[in-house]
Design a protein around this motif. Structure first.
Motif, PDB file in Angstrom:
ATOM      1  N   MET A   1       0.728   2.922  -5.410  1.00 32.36           N
ATOM      2  CA  MET A   1       0.350   1.786  -4.577  1.00 32.36           C
ATOM      3  C   MET A   1       0.635   2.111  -3.115  1.00 32.36           C
ATOM      4  SD  MET A   1       1.537  -2.149  -4.936  1.00 32.36           S
ATOM      5  CE  MET A   1       3.260  -1.648  -5.050  1.00 32.36           C
ATOM      6  N   VAL A   2      -0.317   1.805  -2.266  1.00 31.93           N
ATOM      7  CA  VAL A   2      -0.175   1.990  -0.825  1.00 31.93           C
ATOM      8  C   VAL A   2      -0.349   0.621  -0.182  1.00 31.93           C
ATOM      9  CG1 VAL A   2      -1.055   3.133   1.238  1.00 31.93           C
ATOM     10  CG2 VAL A   2      -1.104   4.331  -0.967  1.00 31.93           C
ATOM     11  N   GLU A   3       0.695   0.131   0.466  1.00 32.28           N
ATOM     12  CA  GLU A   3       0.642  -1.227   1.030  1.00 32.28           C
ATOM     13  C   GLU A   3       0.456  -1.187   2.533  1.00 32.28           C
ATOM     14  OE1 GLU A   3       3.181  -5.425   1.217  1.00 32.28           O
ATOM     15  OE2 GLU A   3       3.684  -3.902  -0.273  1.00 32.28           O
ATOM     16  N   ILE A   4      -0.430  -2.065   3.030  1.00 25.51           N
ATOM     17  CA  ILE A   4      -0.632  -2.233   4.468  1.00 25.51           C
ATOM     18  C   ILE A   4       0.250  -3.374   4.952  1.00 25.51           C
ATOM     19  CG2 ILE A   4      -2.280  -2.772   6.290  1.00 25.51           C
ATOM     20  CD1 ILE A   4      -4.493  -1.693   4.562  1.00 25.51           C
ATOM     21  N   ILE A   5       1.051  -3.113   5.961  1.00 26.71           N
ATOM     22  CA  ILE A   5       1.894  -4.156   6.538  1.00 26.71           C
ATOM     23  C   ILE A   5       1.633  -4.244   8.040  1.00 26.71           C
ATOM     24  CG2 ILE A   5       3.689  -3.849   4.780  1.00 26.71           C
ATOM     25  CD1 ILE A   5       5.406  -2.455   6.915  1.00 26.71           C
ATOM     26  N   GLY A   6       2.066  -5.347   8.634  1.00 27.75           N
ATOM     27  CA  GLY A   6       1.916  -5.551  10.065  1.00 27.75           C
ATOM     28  C   GLY A   6       2.066  -7.024  10.380  1.00 27.75           C
ATOM     29  N   PRO A   7       2.410  -7.370  11.607  1.00 26.44           N
ATOM     30  CA  PRO A   7       2.569  -8.786  11.965  1.00 26.44           C
ATOM     31  C   PRO A   7       1.244  -9.533  11.861  1.00 26.44           C
ATOM     32  CG  PRO A   7       2.612  -7.402  13.928  1.00 26.44           C
ATOM     33  CD  PRO A   7       2.656  -6.477  12.756  1.00 26.44           C
ATOM     34  N   PRO A   8       1.286 -10.845  11.590  1.00 27.28           N
ATOM     35  CA  PRO A   8       0.051 -11.643  11.533  1.00 27.28           C
ATOM     36  C   PRO A   8      -0.749 -11.496  12.826  1.00 27.28           C
ATOM     37  CG  PRO A   8       1.895 -12.915  10.691  1.00 27.28           C
ATOM     38  CD  PRO A   8       2.485 -11.672  11.289  1.00 27.28           C
ATOM     39  N   GLY A   9      -2.059 -11.336  12.691  1.00 25.96           N
ATOM     40  CA  GLY A   9      -2.923 -11.230  13.856  1.00 25.96           C
ATOM     41  C   GLY A   9      -3.166  -9.816  14.336  1.00 25.96           C
ATOM     42  N   VAL A  10      -2.495  -8.842  13.714  1.00 24.05           N
ATOM     43  CA  VAL A  10      -2.610  -7.469  14.197  1.00 24.05           C
ATOM     44  C   VAL A  10      -3.900  -6.803  13.736  1.00 24.05           C
ATOM     45  CG1 VAL A  10      -1.505  -6.180  12.312  1.00 24.05           C
ATOM     46  CG2 VAL A  10      -1.120  -5.477  14.682  1.00 24.05           C
ATOM     47  N   ALA A  27     -13.919   8.019  -5.997  1.00 27.72           N
ATOM     48  CA  ALA A  27     -12.829   8.305  -5.066  1.00 27.72           C
ATOM     49  C   ALA A  27     -11.504   8.494  -5.798  1.00 27.72           C
ATOM     50  CB  ALA A  27     -12.706   7.176  -4.041  1.00 27.72           C
ATOM     51  N   LYS A  28     -10.588   9.204  -5.163  1.00 21.50           N
ATOM     52  CA  LYS A  28      -9.270   9.453  -5.751  1.00 21.50           C
ATOM     53  C   LYS A  28      -8.315   8.285  -5.527  1.00 21.50           C
ATOM     54  CE  LYS A  28     -10.690  13.507  -6.958  1.00 21.50           C
ATOM     55  NZ  LYS A  28     -11.066  13.750  -8.365  1.00 21.50           N
ATOM     56  N   TRP A  29      -8.804   7.259  -4.850  1.00 19.18           N
ATOM     57  CA  TRP A  29      -8.007   6.056  -4.636  1.00 19.18           C
ATOM     58  C   TRP A  29      -8.874   4.852  -5.000  1.00 19.18           C
ATOM     59  CZ3 TRP A  29      -9.643   2.430  -0.960  1.00 19.18           C
ATOM     60  CH2 TRP A  29     -10.645   2.855  -0.093  1.00 19.18           C
ATOM     61  N   ILE A  30      -8.239   3.708  -5.125  1.00 15.65           N
ATOM     62  CA  ILE A  30      -8.936   2.479  -5.463  1.00 15.65           C
ATOM     63  C   ILE A  30      -8.250   1.339  -4.714  1.00 15.65           C
ATOM     64  CG2 ILE A  30      -7.530   1.890  -7.502  1.00 15.65           C
ATOM     65  CD1 ILE A  30     -10.215   1.145  -8.918  1.00 15.65           C
ATOM     66  N   TYR A  31      -8.824   0.161  -4.753  1.00 18.31           N
ATOM     67  CA  TYR A  31      -8.176  -0.994  -4.132  1.00 18.31           C
ATOM     68  C   TYR A  31      -8.093  -2.115  -5.155  1.00 18.31           C
ATOM     69  CZ  TYR A  31     -12.989  -2.638  -3.391  1.00 18.31           C
ATOM     70  OH  TYR A  31     -14.292  -3.027  -3.568  1.00 18.31           O
ATOM     71  N   LEU A  32      -7.232  -3.077  -4.875  1.00 15.05           N
ATOM     72  CA  LEU A  32      -6.884  -4.072  -5.891  1.00 15.05           C
ATOM     73  C   LEU A  32      -8.086  -4.820  -6.451  1.00 15.05           C
ATOM     74  CD1 LEU A  32      -4.731  -5.696  -7.453  1.00 15.05           C
ATOM     75  CD2 LEU A  32      -4.747  -7.301  -5.542  1.00 15.05           C
ATOM     76  N   GLU A  33      -8.983  -5.299  -5.580  1.00 14.09           N
ATOM     77  CA  GLU A  33     -10.116  -6.080  -6.057  1.00 14.09           C
ATOM     78  C   GLU A  33     -11.025  -5.249  -6.968  1.00 14.09           C
ATOM     79  OE1 GLU A  33      -8.389  -8.071  -2.599  1.00 14.09           O
ATOM     80  OE2 GLU A  33      -9.034  -6.011  -2.957  1.00 14.09           O
ATOM     81  N   LEU A 123      -4.171   6.225  -6.564  1.00 10.78           N
ATOM     82  CA  LEU A 123      -3.567   5.497  -5.462  1.00 10.78           C
ATOM     83  C   LEU A 123      -4.309   4.169  -5.318  1.00 10.78           C
ATOM     84  CD1 LEU A 123      -3.397   8.416  -2.868  1.00 10.78           C
ATOM     85  CD2 LEU A 123      -1.427   7.361  -3.988  1.00 10.78           C
ATOM     86  N   CYS A 124      -3.585   3.081  -5.223  1.00 15.58           N
ATOM     87  CA  CYS A 124      -4.224   1.767  -5.122  1.00 15.58           C
ATOM     88  C   CYS A 124      -3.795   1.084  -3.828  1.00 15.58           C
ATOM     89  CB  CYS A 124      -3.855   0.891  -6.320  1.00 15.58           C
ATOM     90  SG  CYS A 124      -4.747  -0.691  -6.333  1.00 15.58           S
ATOM     91  N   LEU A 125      -4.773   0.696  -3.035  1.00 15.87           N
ATOM     92  CA  LEU A 125      -4.522   0.067  -1.744  1.00 15.87           C
ATOM     93  C   LEU A 125      -4.346  -1.439  -1.923  1.00 15.87           C
ATOM     94  CD1 LEU A 125      -4.464   1.059   1.246  1.00 15.87           C
ATOM     95  CD2 LEU A 125      -6.835   0.273   1.409  1.00 15.87           C
ATOM     96  N   ILE A 126      -3.342  -2.001  -1.251  1.00 17.71           N
ATOM     97  CA  ILE A 126      -3.086  -3.439  -1.325  1.00 17.71           C
ATOM     98  C   ILE A 126      -2.611  -3.923   0.045  1.00 17.71           C
ATOM     99  CG2 ILE A 126      -0.697  -3.102  -2.113  1.00 17.71           C
ATOM    100  CD1 ILE A 126      -0.959  -5.650  -3.771  1.00 17.71           C
ATOM    101  N   HIS A 127      -2.997  -5.141   0.409  1.00 21.64           N
ATOM    102  CA  HIS A 127      -2.433  -5.736   1.626  1.00 21.64           C
ATOM    103  C   HIS A 127      -1.972  -7.152   1.293  1.00 21.64           C
ATOM    104  CE1 HIS A 127      -5.730  -8.449   2.268  1.00 21.64           C
ATOM    105  NE2 HIS A 127      -5.520  -8.605   3.555  1.00 21.64           N
ATOM    106  N   GLU A 128      -1.146  -7.705   2.164  1.00 21.11           N
ATOM    107  CA  GLU A 128      -0.477  -8.983   1.915  1.00 21.11           C
ATOM    108  C   GLU A 128       0.300  -8.915   0.593  1.00 21.11           C
ATOM    109  OE1 GLU A 128      -0.231 -11.147   4.156  1.00 21.11           O
ATOM    110  OE2 GLU A 128      -1.810 -10.469   5.505  1.00 21.11           O
ATOM    111  N   GLY A 129       1.004  -7.821   0.411  1.00 17.61           N
ATOM    112  CA  GLY A 129       1.799  -7.632  -0.794  1.00 17.61           C
ATOM    113  C   GLY A 129       3.217  -8.152  -0.638  1.00 17.61           C
ATOM    114  N   LEU A 130       4.096  -7.691  -1.493  1.00 18.95           N
ATOM    115  CA  LEU A 130       5.461  -8.221  -1.527  1.00 18.95           C
ATOM    116  C   LEU A 130       6.281  -7.849  -0.293  1.00 18.95           C
ATOM    117  CD1 LEU A 130       6.312  -7.681  -5.305  1.00 18.95           C
ATOM    118  CD2 LEU A 130       5.911  -9.857  -4.135  1.00 18.95           C
ATOM    119  N   LEU A 131       5.908  -6.796   0.403  1.00 12.74           N
ATOM    120  CA  LEU A 131       6.626  -6.451   1.638  1.00 12.74           C
ATOM    121  C   LEU A 131       6.207  -7.338   2.800  1.00 12.74           C
ATOM    122  CD1 LEU A 131       6.620  -2.530   1.570  1.00 12.74           C
ATOM    123  CD2 LEU A 131       8.358  -4.119   0.713  1.00 12.74           C
ATOM    124  N   GLN A 132       5.107  -8.025   2.650  1.00 12.41           N
ATOM    125  CA  GLN A 132       4.528  -8.795   3.752  1.00 12.41           C
ATOM    126  C   GLN A 132       4.737 -10.297   3.603  1.00 12.41           C
ATOM    127  OE1 GLN A 132       2.965  -7.328   6.411  1.00 12.41           O
ATOM    128  NE2 GLN A 132       2.634  -9.298   7.377  1.00 12.41           N
TER     129      GLN A 132
END
Length: 259
Positions: A1-10, A27-33, A123-132
């Motif tokens: 899993m690869v998570e995208i993080i950053g402040p709101p609005g970035v 592709a060698k990676w995928i995304y959650l949806e 590898l699976c891409l995710i944003h707005e995950g548990l770190l965010q």
């Protein structure tokens, strides 16, 4: 899993959706949806057509995940589930907001378990995950070190993090003000109050990035002042690098086992 993080609005969602629009089944990676879509695909011609239309539209093809995923995640990560509920209960003064936060958090549990079970080693891409999660900002207000360290100790560690950020907080403020939809925590706030929120978010995410780096998780920096298309190119290079490193480790482990 690869998570995208950053402040709101970035610009996390813009980068994430643009990156996902470039994904292809080989592709060698995928995304959650795409994981959720493939789980519920019959493999027929109509599913293929829907996926093609989805790609051309540039919009994410969202599908709900069975609650069983969240239940399995909660059982496997009981300490994390209990800790999250405690944070929500202690820091939410409005019951409706608490239950809403619990609902979205449980959705994350479903998402993480689906990635674990259905991404097939990619590898699976995710944003707005548990770190965010936004509730963390309130949760660490009084005891930053203790609460944050406990939370991060229980969260499943990603294979890598894409950290989208900029020191130009005025740029983030401008993007927040130009949003069509204002999130609840920003409603009615002045520019100075929003800038304070941005600084708090950046401080929090800097702590998270440092902690994860200390745990051996690579953190790749993306510059929010760059055009989305440029950040997508950079992120794709990072994903290729991660895949090669993962493949090399898998080969090395296989050789050791064989020996």
């Amino acid at each position: 899993m690869v998570e995208i993080i950053g402040p709101p609005g970035v610009g996390k969602t813009s980068v994430y959706e643009a990156l996902c629009a470039r994904w292809r089944p080989g592709a060698k990676w995928i995304y959650l949806e795409a994981v959720a879509w493939q789980m519920q695909s019959s493999g027929g011609i109509m599913d293929y057509v829907r996926m093609q239309l989805h790609r051309f539209s540039g919009k994410l093809l969202k599908r709900s995940l069975p609650v069983d995923f969240g239940l399995r995640f909660s059982k496997k990560h009981q300490a994390l589930a209990d800790h999250c509920w405690q944070l929500i209960s202690d820091n939410a003064t409005v019951p409706d907001l608490r239950f809403r936060a619990a609902y979205f958090l449980f959705q994350d549990f479903c998402r993480y378990q689906a990635i674990n079970e259905e991404s097939k080693g990619r590898l699976c891409l995710i944003h707005e995950g548990l770190l965010q999660k936004s509730f963390l900002l309130g949760g660490v207000a009084d005891d930053a070190e203790g609460v944050l360290d406990a939370y991060l100790g229980w969260v499943p560690k990603p294979q890598a993090i894409f950290y989208l950020n900029t020191t130009n907080t005025d740029l983030i403020l401008k993007r927040l003000r130009s949003r069509r939809k204002t999130i609840a925590q920003h409603k009615g706030k002045s520019d100075d109050e929003l800038l304070l929120d941005i600084n708090q978010w950046q401080h929090l995410l800097d702590q998270i990035a440092t902690y994860m780096q200390q745990q051996g998780v690579p953190v790749y920096q993306l510059d929010a002042t760059l055009p989305v298309v440029e950040n997508v190119r950079i992120a794709e290079r990072f994903l290729q690098q991660l895949y090669k490193e993962q493949a090399a480790v898998t080969t090395e482990v296989g050789q050791v086992v064989a020996t």
